[in-house]
Design an enzyme around this catalytic site. Structure first.
Site, PDB file in Angstrom:
ATOM      1  N   PRO A 196       0.808  -1.200   0.000  1.00 41.85           N
ATOM      2  CA  PRO A 196       0.000   0.000   0.000  1.00 41.85           C
ATOM      3  C   PRO A 196       0.860   1.278   0.000  1.00 41.85           C
ATOM      4  O   PRO A 196       2.003   1.255   0.445  1.00 41.85           O
ATOM      5  CB  PRO A 196      -0.800  -0.113   1.300  1.00 41.85           C
ATOM      6  CG  PRO A 196      -0.693  -1.525   1.722  1.00 41.85           C
ATOM      7  CD  PRO A 196       0.665  -1.959   1.251  1.00 41.85           C
ATOM      8  N   GLU A 197       0.284   2.371  -0.495  1.00 40.27           N
ATOM      9  CA  GLU A 197       0.977   3.651  -0.545  1.00 40.27           C
ATOM     10  C   GLU A 197       0.463   4.563   0.574  1.00 40.27           C
ATOM     11  O   GLU A 197      -0.263   4.110   1.470  1.00 40.27           O
ATOM     12  CB  GLU A 197       0.781   4.276  -1.926  1.00 40.27           C
ATOM     13  CG  GLU A 197       1.282   3.388  -3.065  1.00 40.27           C
ATOM     14  CD  GLU A 197       1.044   3.987  -4.448  1.00 40.27           C
ATOM     15  OE1 GLU A 197       0.975   5.223  -4.576  1.00 40.27           O
ATOM     16  OE2 GLU A 197       0.923   3.203  -5.418  1.00 40.27           O
TER      17      GLU A 197
END
Length: 256
Positions: free
Chosen positions: A2-3
């Site tokens: 995830p970012e």
């Protein structure tokens, strides 16, 4: 993945549930996911109070009592799940945190690329210094952004946005979306951008990240939020994962 938006989503959801709670016990099922021996990790974390939750770049940080911190990197398939008192253990649930009220938090990670480290404040500061400025932070101004680009004139813009030492938290999804929003070809050099394009890209980076947080991120891979729900930003993506599809702006076909 995830970012930044995904980790920020988990942070905001989880802090409502666990801040102020004491960690009653920890069970680590895979040794390589933690930075200490299983026995030492479980012993050192148990009894600590969760004072605050923070995010740095793509890292989720639990600030604990006694000047200690749990630093969690989800990498590709990591998940931090609020399980409550009746959470369902999965075969890839590898770390179980039980709180003083018997609610639990699970760390899931079937590909086991992620990690959880227990570090003191000094080591946390060193980790934080490895990253560039936070794109949603107060210190990340347009003036600062222009100066940053000026120092990397020969760099291609999209890989530059992905460089965590240059700018924290932006990954493939949001670099693509920001470039499209700003009408900037990702293969252009930083030094070729004019003042208007720099301003547009700066504003688009902030806009896209804030919008993604609002919709709890993008579930392009294994990401789910702290409640096990998929992010809802995927339906709002303009270019990521849409190769060969119709462009929302010009009506042509997206080549890449």
């Amino acid at each position: 993945m995830p970012e930044l938006p995904e980790v920020e989503t988990i942070k905001r959801q989880l802090e409502k549930k666990i801040v102020g709670k004491k960690i009653k016990s920890v069970e680590v099922r895979v040794a390589k996911l933690v930075n200490l021996s299983i026995k030492k990790f479980e012993k050192e974390v148990a009894g600590k109070t969760i004072k605050k939750l923070e995010r740095r770049a793509k890292l989720l940080i639990w600030k604990l009592s006694g000047g200690m911190n749990l630093v969690i990197h989800l990498k590709m398939t990591g998940q931090v799940i609020w399980a409550g008192k009746e959470g369902e253990l999965k075969k890839y649930t590898y770390i179980i945190f039980t709180l003083s009220d018997n609610n639990q938090v699970f760390y899931n990670d079937w590909r086991m690329f992620g990690w959880v480290k227990l570090v003191d404040d000094k080591e946390l500061e060193k980790i934080s210094e490895e990253f560039g400025p936070e794109p949603l932070g107060k210190d990340f101004t347009l003036v600062v952004f222009k100066e940053m680009l000026g120092q990397r004139k020969r760099s291609t813009i999209k890989p530059l946005l992905l460089d965590q030492k240059w700018l924290a938290g932006v990954g493939n999804i949001y670099a693509q979306e920001a470039c499209f929003c700003a009408k900037i070809l990702p293969t252009r050099k930083a030094g070729d951008l004019n003042d208007k394009e720099i301003r547009d890209l700066y504003n688009c980076i902030k806009k896209i990240l804030q919008e993604a947080i609002k919709w709890h991120g993008t579930s392009a891979d294994a990401y789910v939020d702290a409640y096990g729900e998929k992010g809802k930003f995927e339906s709002r993506l303009k270019v990521y994962g849409r190769e060969g599809e119709k462009c929302y702006r010009c009506g042509g076909k997206i080549a890449k």
